[in-house]
Design a protein around this motif. Structure first.
Motif, PDB file in Angstrom:
ATOM      1  N   UNK A 146       0.835  -1.198   0.000  1.00  0.00           N
ATOM      2  CA  UNK A 146       0.000   0.000   0.000  1.00  0.00           C
ATOM      3  C   UNK A 146       0.869   1.247   0.000  1.00  0.00           C
ATOM      4  N   UNK A 147       0.749   2.032  -1.066  1.00  0.00           N
ATOM      5  CA  UNK A 147       1.535   3.254  -1.205  1.00  0.00           C
ATOM      6  C   UNK A 147       0.612   4.457  -1.305  1.00  0.00           C
ATOM      7  N   UNK A 148       1.188   5.648  -1.196  1.00  0.00           N
ATOM      8  CA  UNK A 148       0.382   6.865  -1.312  1.00  0.00           C
ATOM      9  C   UNK A 148      -0.237   6.971  -2.697  1.00  0.00           C
ATOM     10  N   UNK A 149       0.551   6.708  -3.731  1.00  0.00           N
ATOM     11  CA  UNK A 149       0.062   6.778  -5.107  1.00  0.00           C
ATOM     12  C   UNK A 149       0.330   8.123  -5.744  1.00  0.00           C
ATOM     13  N   UNK A 150       0.517   8.105  -7.053  1.00  0.00           N
ATOM     14  CA  UNK A 150       0.797   9.318  -7.815  1.00  0.00           C
ATOM     15  C   UNK A 150      -0.076   9.361  -9.063  1.00  0.00           C
ATOM     16  N   UNK A 151      -0.516  10.568  -9.420  1.00  0.00           N
ATOM     17  CA  UNK A 151      -1.303  10.747 -10.641  1.00  0.00           C
ATOM     18  C   UNK A 151      -0.418  11.082 -11.837  1.00  0.00           C
ATOM     19  N   UNK A 152       0.866  11.211 -11.605  1.00  0.00           N
ATOM     20  CA  UNK A 152       1.789  11.508 -12.693  1.00  0.00           C
ATOM     21  C   UNK A 152       1.944  10.287 -13.600  1.00  0.00           C
ATOM     22  N   UNK A 153       2.121  10.488 -14.897  1.00  0.00           N
ATOM     23  CA  UNK A 153       2.340   9.349 -15.805  1.00  0.00           C
ATOM     24  C   UNK A 153       3.522   8.495 -15.334  1.00  0.00           C
ATOM     25  N   UNK A 154       3.299   7.222 -15.228  1.00  0.00           N
ATOM     26  CA  UNK A 154       4.305   6.267 -14.777  1.00  0.00           C
ATOM     27  C   UNK A 154       4.803   6.552 -13.365  1.00  0.00           C
ATOM     28  N   UNK A 155       4.059   7.339 -12.610  1.00  0.00           N
ATOM     29  CA  UNK A 155       4.489   7.705 -11.272  1.00  0.00           C
ATOM     30  C   UNK A 155       4.455   6.571 -10.270  1.00  0.00           C
ATOM     31  N   UNK A 156       3.755   5.491 -10.608  1.00  0.00           N
ATOM     32  CA  UNK A 156       3.642   4.364  -9.681  1.00  0.00           C
ATOM     33  C   UNK A 156       4.455   3.147 -10.117  1.00  0.00           C
ATOM     34  N   UNK A 188     -12.966 -12.179  -2.897  1.00  0.00           N
ATOM     35  CA  UNK A 188     -13.840 -12.780  -3.912  1.00  0.00           C
ATOM     36  C   UNK A 188     -13.138 -13.929  -4.627  1.00  0.00           C
ATOM     37  N   UNK A 189     -11.805 -13.882  -4.675  1.00  0.00           N
ATOM     38  CA  UNK A 189     -11.026 -14.950  -5.308  1.00  0.00           C
ATOM     39  C   UNK A 189     -10.723 -16.092  -4.343  1.00  0.00           C
ATOM     40  N   UNK A 190     -11.190 -15.959  -3.112  1.00  0.00           N
ATOM     41  CA  UNK A 190     -11.029 -17.044  -2.151  1.00  0.00           C
ATOM     42  C   UNK A 190      -9.923 -16.874  -1.133  1.00  0.00           C
ATOM     43  N   UNK A 191      -9.322 -15.704  -1.087  1.00  0.00           N
ATOM     44  CA  UNK A 191      -8.236 -15.492  -0.143  1.00  0.00           C
ATOM     45  C   UNK A 191      -8.736 -15.564   1.295  1.00  0.00           C
ATOM     46  N   UNK A 192      -7.947 -16.211   2.153  1.00  0.00           N
ATOM     47  CA  UNK A 192      -8.274 -16.330   3.577  1.00  0.00           C
ATOM     48  C   UNK A 192      -7.277 -15.595   4.465  1.00  0.00           C
ATOM     49  N   UNK A 193      -6.114 -15.304   3.928  1.00  0.00           N
ATOM     50  CA  UNK A 193      -5.071 -14.609   4.695  1.00  0.00           C
ATOM     51  C   UNK A 193      -4.456 -13.525   3.809  1.00  0.00           C
ATOM     52  N   UNK A 194      -4.487 -12.294   4.286  1.00  0.00           N
ATOM     53  CA  UNK A 194      -3.994 -11.169   3.497  1.00  0.00           C
ATOM     54  C   UNK A 194      -3.052 -10.331   4.360  1.00  0.00           C
ATOM     55  N   UNK A 195      -1.887 -10.037   3.820  1.00  0.00           N
ATOM     56  CA  UNK A 195      -0.922  -9.165   4.498  1.00  0.00           C
ATOM     57  C   UNK A 195      -0.886  -7.824   3.789  1.00  0.00           C
ATOM     58  N   UNK A 196      -0.937  -6.766   4.558  1.00  0.00           N
ATOM     59  CA  UNK A 196      -0.869  -5.409   4.015  1.00  0.00           C
ATOM     60  C   UNK A 196       0.382  -4.741   4.568  1.00  0.00           C
ATOM     61  N   UNK A 197       1.227  -4.251   3.688  1.00  0.00           N
ATOM     62  CA  UNK A 197       2.425  -3.540   4.111  1.00  0.00           C
ATOM     63  C   UNK A 197       2.306  -2.092   3.659  1.00  0.00           C
ATOM     64  N   UNK A 198       2.190  -1.145   4.603  1.00  0.00           N
ATOM     65  CA  UNK A 198       2.101   0.264   4.215  1.00  0.00           C
ATOM     66  C   UNK A 198       3.475   0.795   3.819  1.00  0.00           C
ATOM     67  N   UNK A 199       3.598   1.186   2.571  1.00  0.00           N
ATOM     68  CA  UNK A 199       4.890   1.676   2.071  1.00  0.00           C
ATOM     69  C   UNK A 199       4.998   3.173   2.360  1.00  0.00           C
ATOM     70  N   UNK A 229       1.145  -4.663   8.466  1.00  0.00           N
ATOM     71  CA  UNK A 229       2.505  -4.383   8.893  1.00  0.00           C
ATOM     72  C   UNK A 229       2.671  -2.924   9.284  1.00  0.00           C
ATOM     73  N   UNK A 230       3.903  -2.546   9.571  1.00  0.00           N
ATOM     74  CA  UNK A 230       4.199  -1.189   9.995  1.00  0.00           C
ATOM     75  C   UNK A 230       4.952  -0.442   8.886  1.00  0.00           C
ATOM     76  N   UNK A 231       4.971   0.877   9.004  1.00  0.00           N
ATOM     77  CA  UNK A 231       5.792   1.685   8.105  1.00  0.00           C
ATOM     78  C   UNK A 231       7.261   1.348   8.346  1.00  0.00           C
TER      79      UNK A 231
END
Length: 248
Positions: A146-156, A188-199, A229-231
């Motif tokens: 998980x990142x902040x994200x950019x609207x610039x072309x190719x920014x991500x 929806x695809x059947x995932x039971x365990x998901x890890x999120x890492x904040x970038x 996860x943590x930053x």
């Protein structure tokens, strides 16, 4: 080390802690001499002469503009025998701050010593390994970076490459696909365990909101294990990456 700056006091406290860790790593070069030859030896010489200083500066939300902060530190460095100042952007993505704002500030600096603008933190190879290890510590079957994200072309593109390296998909704070959208797709695809890492570099208002959002998603999907996860934070591992790749 130049960081973004924030109204929240936690990032400023964290970058001060990180600077202290970087200073500590630089001050202990003998531990790296066996494996890090030329760079470690040069650091050892500098430290022996008491000419290694580590400071911080904020791009935004500071009392004085960035170029004046750099000028003040350059003068301090010269007074203590330094003849070169490396400026390390503590930014994870090469957006407008890295490409335009910081170089423009550096161009304004009237420095008594040589200035060297280094690549931004997110471009260091050690970041890839650090993120992979953080994901491994969470140990789920599906991963979201998980990142902040950019609207610039190719920014991500940088985030997409990092996610691919760690076997993760991307989600963004400010643009789509959002975290909730990606989690719903995985479930929806059947995932039971998901890890999120904040970038994100340090904890702050955004990471607080992410934590609250993940709690709500966990309540909505009680049969799915969602791990957050943590930053990156002010850690010895991050300090080592900065010393080995940013200070060379």
């Amino acid at each position: 080390m130049v960081f973004h700056g924030s109204r929240n006091p936690r990032p400023a406290m964290a970058v001060t802690q990180l600077a202290a860790l970087v200073q500590e790593k630089i001050s202990q070069p003998t531990e790296r001499l066996a494996s890090k030859s030329e760079f470690s030896r040069s650091i050892a010489v500098l430290e022996a002469d008491n000419r290694v200083l580590v400071g911080t500066a904020a791009l935004e939300f500071a009392i004085t503009p960035l170029h004046q902060q750099i000028e003040a530190f350059a003068q301090q460095a010269q007074s203590q025998g330094c003849n070169r100042l490396q400026i390390i952007p503590l930014f994870l993505l090469s957006g407008v701050h890295v490409k335009e704002d910081i170089p423009a500030a550096v161009d304004k600096v009237r420095s008594p010593i040589k200035l060297e603008l280094k690549p931004h933190l997110g471009s260091y190879q050690g970041i890839k390994s650090l993120l992979s290890q953080q994901f491994a510590d969470l140990s789920p079957q599906d991963r979201i970076l998980l990142s902040h994200g950019s609207r610039r072309p190719r920014g991500n593109r940088e985030v997409e490459n990092l996610a691919a390296f760690s076997g993760a998909i991307t989600a963004y704070w400010s643009i789509e696909p959002s975290l909730s959208q990606q989690i719903e797709i995985l479930i929806a695809q059947g995932s039971q365990k998901i890890a999120i890492l904040p970038y994100f570099l340090f904890a702050g208002g955004i990471t607080d909101t992410i934590e609250a959002q993940v709690f709500d998603l966990s309540q909505k999907h009680p049969n799915v294990n969602i791990f957050l996860g943590k930053s990156l934070g002010a850690t010895g591992e991050l300090a080592e990456i900065i010393v080995e790749e940013g200070c060379g």
